[in-house]
Design a protein around this motif. Structure first.
Motif, PDB file in Angstrom:
ATOM      1  N   VAL A 131     -56.719  25.623 -24.561  1.00 40.39           N
ATOM      2  CA  VAL A 131     -56.459  26.897 -25.240  1.00 40.39           C
ATOM      3  C   VAL A 131     -57.693  27.572 -25.825  1.00 40.39           C
ATOM      4  O   VAL A 131     -57.666  28.770 -26.111  1.00 40.39           O
ATOM      5  N   ASP A 144     -52.585  30.766 -30.756  1.00 44.53           N
ATOM      6  CA  ASP A 144     -51.161  30.548 -30.982  1.00 44.53           C
ATOM      7  C   ASP A 144     -50.537  30.033 -29.686  1.00 44.53           C
ATOM      8  O   ASP A 144     -51.246  29.648 -28.750  1.00 44.53           O
ATOM      9  N   GLU A 145     -49.190  30.029 -29.608  1.00 43.12           N
ATOM     10  CA  GLU A 145     -48.497  29.465 -28.443  1.00 43.12           C
ATOM     11  C   GLU A 145     -48.789  30.210 -27.147  1.00 43.12           C
ATOM     12  O   GLU A 145     -48.552  29.681 -26.056  1.00 43.12           O
ATOM     13  N   GLU A 146     -49.291  31.436 -27.257  1.00 44.19           N
ATOM     14  CA  GLU A 146     -49.569  32.235 -26.064  1.00 44.19           C
ATOM     15  C   GLU A 146     -51.014  32.084 -25.587  1.00 44.19           C
ATOM     16  O   GLU A 146     -51.388  32.643 -24.549  1.00 44.19           O
ATOM     17  N   SER A 147     -51.819  31.340 -26.307  1.00 43.85           N
ATOM     18  CA  SER A 147     -53.250  31.250 -26.003  1.00 43.85           C
ATOM     19  C   SER A 147     -53.537  30.294 -24.852  1.00 43.85           C
ATOM     20  O   SER A 147     -52.907  29.239 -24.731  1.00 43.85           O
ATOM     21  N   TRP A 148     -54.494  30.684 -24.016  1.00 45.80           N
ATOM     22  CA  TRP A 148     -55.008  29.837 -22.953  1.00 45.80           C
ATOM     23  C   TRP A 148     -56.523  29.972 -22.912  1.00 45.80           C
ATOM     24  O   TRP A 148     -57.076  30.998 -23.303  1.00 45.80           O
ATOM     25  N   GLU A 172     -50.743  21.452 -17.887  1.00 46.79           N
ATOM     26  CA  GLU A 172     -49.691  22.052 -18.717  1.00 46.79           C
ATOM     27  C   GLU A 172     -48.801  22.981 -17.902  1.00 46.79           C
ATOM     28  O   GLU A 172     -47.564  22.961 -18.029  1.00 46.79           O
ATOM     29  N   ARG A 173     -49.411  23.813 -17.095  1.00 47.54           N
ATOM     30  CA  ARG A 173     -48.640  24.793 -16.341  1.00 47.54           C
ATOM     31  C   ARG A 173     -47.732  24.123 -15.305  1.00 47.54           C
ATOM     32  O   ARG A 173     -46.583  24.513 -15.129  1.00 47.54           O
ATOM     33  N   SER A 176     -44.851  22.450 -17.198  1.00 45.70           N
ATOM     34  CA  SER A 176     -43.876  23.441 -17.646  1.00 45.70           C
ATOM     35  C   SER A 176     -43.002  23.906 -16.485  1.00 45.70           C
ATOM     36  O   SER A 176     -41.781  24.026 -16.624  1.00 45.70           O
TER      37      SER A 176
END
Length: 230
Positions: A131, A144-148, A172-173, A176
């Motif tokens: 992230v 935050d949760e949207e960070s990469w 991770e991707r 998911s």
């Protein structure tokens, strides 16, 4: 609170973080299965033998590259903690030594979870590298949760340890995607530097980076998770 009757699998039992997790699970009353690549290397398993004094701990041979090798370790488990991962930060071939094995490894373990039909939750241990690796043009970095991390920056400019960050993002991707397609309860955690006491005797790279904050030694920051324009 104890969890008697619950069985957890922790992959990568010879690792720093996995050893701490195994100890905590046993102390809380869980039965634990853990995996290692080479059970014959007794010097790397001494801490696991000692942890067996705390509770039911079984050691299984498994390799992230081999589909199906985690089936026995995961069978009957309520929880699976994915902690094993390729971590050769100095490799000259990140694609084949870090990225591809990491992506294939997570899928192999999750496929074993599907076969088991008993896993209530799959916990993926990722990294802040997934992230926070990006080129900053000003001070401050809010995540935050949207960070990469910045995939284009990492693959184009290839800063130190770029392959590790890419491997964590792709892991991770893929996890998911696979979890959504197969209705797996997935939880991902993003640890920063890993330091502190652990049953395993090996020193992790994060300790050198943490100490660099005190010593000012720039060479210890090669794997730093925050890169900045000069």
């Amino acid at each position: 609170m104890t969890q008697e009757g619950k069985l957890a699998c922790v992959t990568g039992g010879t690792g720093f973080m996995a050893s701490v997790l195994i100890k905590q699970l046993l102390e809380k009353g869980y039965a634990v299965n853990t995996t290692v690549r080479d059970p014959e290397k007794s010097e790397k398993l001494s801490h696991l033998k000692e942890l067996q004094n705390l509770g039911p701990l079984k050691i299984f041979q498994a390799d992230l590259r081999d589909e199906g090798s985690f089936d026995d370790a995961v069978a009957g488990c309520d929880y699976v903690f994915y902690v094993a991962a390729p971590v050769n930060l100095n490799t000259d071939d990140p694609e084949n030594e870090l990225i591809k094995p990491a992506v294939q490894g997570i899928l192999n373990v999750m496929k074993s979870c599907l076969k088991a039909k008993s896993v209530e939750r799959f916990v993926l241990t990722s990294s802040a590298a997934s992230v926070s690796l990006k080129k900053l043009r000003e001070n401050g970095l809010l995540l935050d949760e949207e960070s990469w991390s910045d995939m284009d920056f990492l693959t184009a400019e290839k800063p130190p340890t770029w392959g590790y960050g890419v491997s964590k993002m792709l892991t991770e991707r893929e996890a998911s995607r696979f979890a959504q397609e197969n209705n797996i309860n997935l939880l991902t955690i993003i640890p920063p530097l890993s330091i502190g006491p652990a049953p395993v005797a090996r020193v992790v790279p994060g300790i050198g980076m943490a100490l660099s904050l005190l010593t000012g030694e720039q060479k210890d920051l090669q794997g730093c998770l925050r890169l900045k324009d000069k």
